[in-house]
Structure formats: C-alpha cells, structure tokens
Design a protein around this motif. Structure first.
Motif, PDB file in Angstrom:
ATOM      1  N   ALA A  32       0.884  -1.286  -0.113  1.00  0.00           N
ATOM      2  CA  ALA A  32      -0.065   0.143   0.052  1.00  0.00           C
ATOM      3  C   ALA A  32       0.778   1.202  -0.026  1.00  0.00           C
ATOM      4  O   ALA A  32       0.455   2.162  -0.831  1.00  0.00           O
ATOM      5  CB  ALA A  32      -0.915   0.038   1.331  1.00  0.00           C
ATOM      6  N   VAL A  33       1.771   1.211   0.865  1.00  0.00           N
ATOM      7  CA  VAL A  33       2.788   2.481   0.830  1.00  0.00           C
ATOM      8  C   VAL A  33       3.438   2.760  -0.424  1.00  0.00           C
ATOM      9  O   VAL A  33       3.837   3.611  -1.024  1.00  0.00           O
ATOM     10  CB  VAL A  33       3.604   2.418   2.125  1.00  0.00           C
ATOM     11  N   ALA A  34       4.155   1.616  -0.757  1.00  0.00           N
ATOM     12  CA  ALA A  34       4.564   1.589  -2.049  1.00  0.00           C
ATOM     13  C   ALA A  34       3.837   1.910  -3.436  1.00  0.00           C
ATOM     14  O   ALA A  34       4.330   2.812  -4.088  1.00  0.00           O
ATOM     15  CB  ALA A  34       5.407   0.116  -2.463  1.00  0.00           C
ATOM     16  N   ALA A  35       2.644   1.560  -3.341  1.00  0.00           N
ATOM     17  CA  ALA A  35       1.651   2.011  -4.560  1.00  0.00           C
ATOM     18  C   ALA A  35       1.256   3.489  -4.353  1.00  0.00           C
ATOM     19  O   ALA A  35       1.357   4.127  -5.357  1.00  0.00           O
ATOM     20  CB  ALA A  35       0.597   1.018  -4.389  1.00  0.00           C
ATOM     21  N   GLU A  36       1.037   3.890  -3.100  1.00  0.00           N
ATOM     22  CA  GLU A  36       0.719   5.309  -2.973  1.00  0.00           C
ATOM     23  C   GLU A  36       1.990   5.950  -3.378  1.00  0.00           C
ATOM     24  O   GLU A  36       1.646   7.111  -4.014  1.00  0.00           O
ATOM     25  CB  GLU A  36       0.331   5.578  -1.411  1.00  0.00           C
ATOM     26  N   GLY A  37       3.261   5.778  -2.987  1.00  0.00           N
ATOM     27  CA  GLY A  37       4.270   6.602  -3.572  1.00  0.00           C
ATOM     28  C   GLY A  37       4.490   6.500  -4.916  1.00  0.00           C
ATOM     29  O   GLY A  37       4.786   7.568  -5.517  1.00  0.00           O
ATOM     30  N   ALA A  38       4.373   5.319  -5.674  1.00  0.00           N
ATOM     31  CA  ALA A  38       4.462   5.365  -7.029  1.00  0.00           C
ATOM     32  C   ALA A  38       3.385   6.263  -7.771  1.00  0.00           C
ATOM     33  O   ALA A  38       3.522   7.115  -8.741  1.00  0.00           O
ATOM     34  CB  ALA A  38       4.332   3.935  -7.509  1.00  0.00           C
TER      35      ALA A  38
END
Length: 324
Positions: free
Chosen positions: A264-270
């Motif tokens: 979730a954190v990685a997807a939001e950052g991307a």
C-alpha cells in the motif's frame, strides 16, 4: 412542521436520511450541485436547493428557516489529492457552519466517522473520549478529524453542534462498499488481510439514520455520539455474509498484514511521484479499514439519546437479499 436542510442528500446516508425525515413529517430541502443530484433528492422527497459546498451564500439560502442542518456530504474516496480532501471535508464543513450562523440555524448535526480516530493502530472498545487524529497519514482520516474539530469548536453562540459517528455503514442503496467488494471477488483481487478474523462494529443504514434523527431532536445533546448495530462481529463472517447477499462467495485467499502495508505504501508513493492515472490497487486507508480491529462502545448514545438499533443485522441482511 420541522424543517431540515441536508447536504449530501444524493448520497447513501443523505438519501436514506431524507426518506426517513419525510416519512416522519419533516419538510426537507437538500443541497443539489447538479441536475442529477437534484433529481435524486427530489425522488427521495426533498426540495432541491442549487449550490455546492464552496458557496456559502447558496448554503445559507438552503438553510434558511431550517430547524436543523444535517451535514452528510464528504469526500469519501480512498485516494485523491490533498486539496480534494481538504476542500470536501474541511473547507466544506466550515462553509456549512458559516451558513448555519448566517441563517440563524439553531442546530447542526454532522456525520462523523470512527476513521477520524484512525492512524494505523487497532481501535478497541473506543468511545467519544478517544482522541481525534488530524495527524493521521491517511488523508481521509486526517481531514475527517479536522472537520469534526471544526464542528466541535463551532458549538455555541446560538448554534448547537452534534457529531454522530456510525461505523461501517451498510445496507440497501450502498453504491460504494458492497459493489467494490463484489467486483474485487469476481475479478480475483480480493484477499483476507491477516485472515480477517478480527472483530468489527457495523452500522446498518437505518440505524445510522436513526442516530442522526435522535441527535437532531434530543433536548440537550452532547457533542458527539457513536452509533452501531450493537455488539461487534467477526469481520470475516460479516463481509462473507454481506457479499453472499449478492450471490457471491469469497475464496479463502489471504495476504499477510506486513505485505499489505508495504504494498500500500509503495503503491501510494508510485502513484504520487509518477502521477499515474486512476487509483492504486491498494491504499493504506483500505488496509487499515479492512485489517484492523475496530470495536465501538455506544453506551453514551444509549444513555443520553435513548438509542437502540431499530434493525438487527439479520433483518438488514434479509433486506439486502430481497429483490428491489
């Protein structure tokens, strides 16, 4: 005849509230920012009042002569720009408060949420004294907390403000949670995060509306109240039964919580850095709302408002299973 002005009347909670108020003999006006919204609130039984949350003058006109303003409108998406959340949840709420003051409205009832207390940790047996979290890393959670703080601060000077917080609103007319769950299962995207065996409180739509009406009509209400369906249930059991009302069975596929949080954190950052279209496949808000235990104590609403959920979960599920 009592008069109400409703924002968000074309939505799930607002529409159900209009129908309840009209059935109880209220005269209802509802904010309508488009022809589609105007048609929806008219069908529900309200008189449409043109305008949106950015227009204080239009809000004050709609609220004119109202005994109560119900603020149901909010930006509820799990993904969006910070300015969208601030505009829809914080600035919009402050504009409704200002409109109430200009129109001389004596009471404002605001639809809150337990998410205003959510910052990545379980919420266990929380009550109205649980601190709000405007510092939450979820924009939805933080801006709903900011909105509630504004409502609380506005209490006084001829305006009584009350916040009613249902948890996980469900039932006929839901165009968000249930359809998204059904779509995720049918597309093979659904996973139980951590097994889904934690406890959750829930609120059937009619029970949420009942709490709003009690807050509007109580002689001397407090600043905020939680309302739910009663004792909590196992999240996995509830969601499985909820989706089952649509003839869908959820497969037993899981995802470890740590993996879900990382993705979730990685997807939001991307999505933020690359400005990708649409929404991330998973967000931290979605993980928190579906994977963290959330149980709510409703004793204050019971003791001070006389709240009792008029509809049981069994009755609600039966209503969802019945053809429209």
């Amino acid at each position: 005849m009592a008069v109400a002005f409703v924002t968000g009347g074309s939505g799930f909670v607002g529409g159900a509230l209009i129908r309840r108020l009209v059935a109880d003999g209220w005269q209802v006006r509802a904010l309508a920012r488009s022809e589609r919204s105007a048609r929806a609130v008219t069908v529900a039984g309200a008189e449409p009042a043109a305008g949106d949350l950015d227009q204080v003058d239009a809000l004050a006109t709609g609220a004119g002569s109202a005994d109560v303003v119900f603020h149901c409108a909010a930006f509820v998406k799990q993904w969006g720009r910070r300015e969208e959340y601030l505009r829809g949840n914080v600035t919009g709420t402050r504009n409704v408060i200002e409109a109430c003051r200009r129109a001389g409205v004596p009471r404002m009832v605001h639809v809150g949420t337990e998410a205003a207390m959510l910052a990545g940790e379980p919420l266990i047996d929380i009550n109205e004294d649980t601190p709000l979290r405007p510092d939450s890393k979820s924009l939805y959670c933080s801006t709903k907390a900011m909105a509630e703080l504004a409502v609380r601060e506005a209490n006084g000077g001829g305006l009584r403000t009350v916040v009613v917080r249902p948890r996980l609103v469900w039932g006929p007319g839901d165009a968000t949670i249930l359809p998204a769950l059904v779509e995720a299962v049918r597309e093979g995207r659904f996973r139980w995060i951590g097994g889904g065996r934690h406890l959750t409180s829930t609120t059937y739509i009619d029970n949420a509306v009942h709490g709003l009406v009690l807050a509007a009509t109580a002689r001397d209400p407090g600043p905020s109240y939680f309302v739910t369906d009663g004792p909590p249930v196992v999240f996995r059991d509830f969601i499985g039964e909820l989706v089952g009302t649509q003839g869908v069975t959820i497969p037993d596929r899981g995802l470890p919580p740590a993996v879900a949080r990382f993705v979730a954190v990685a997807a939001e950052g991307a999505w933020r850095v690359l400005r990708l279209p649409g929404e991330p496949p998973i967000t931290r808000t979605a993980v928190w709302l579906s994977a963290l235990e959330c149980t709510v104590d409703i004793s204050r609403a019971t003791n001070e408002l006389g709240y009792r959920p008029p509809v049981t979960r069994e009755q609600g599920m039966a209503a969802l299973s019945s053809p429209p």
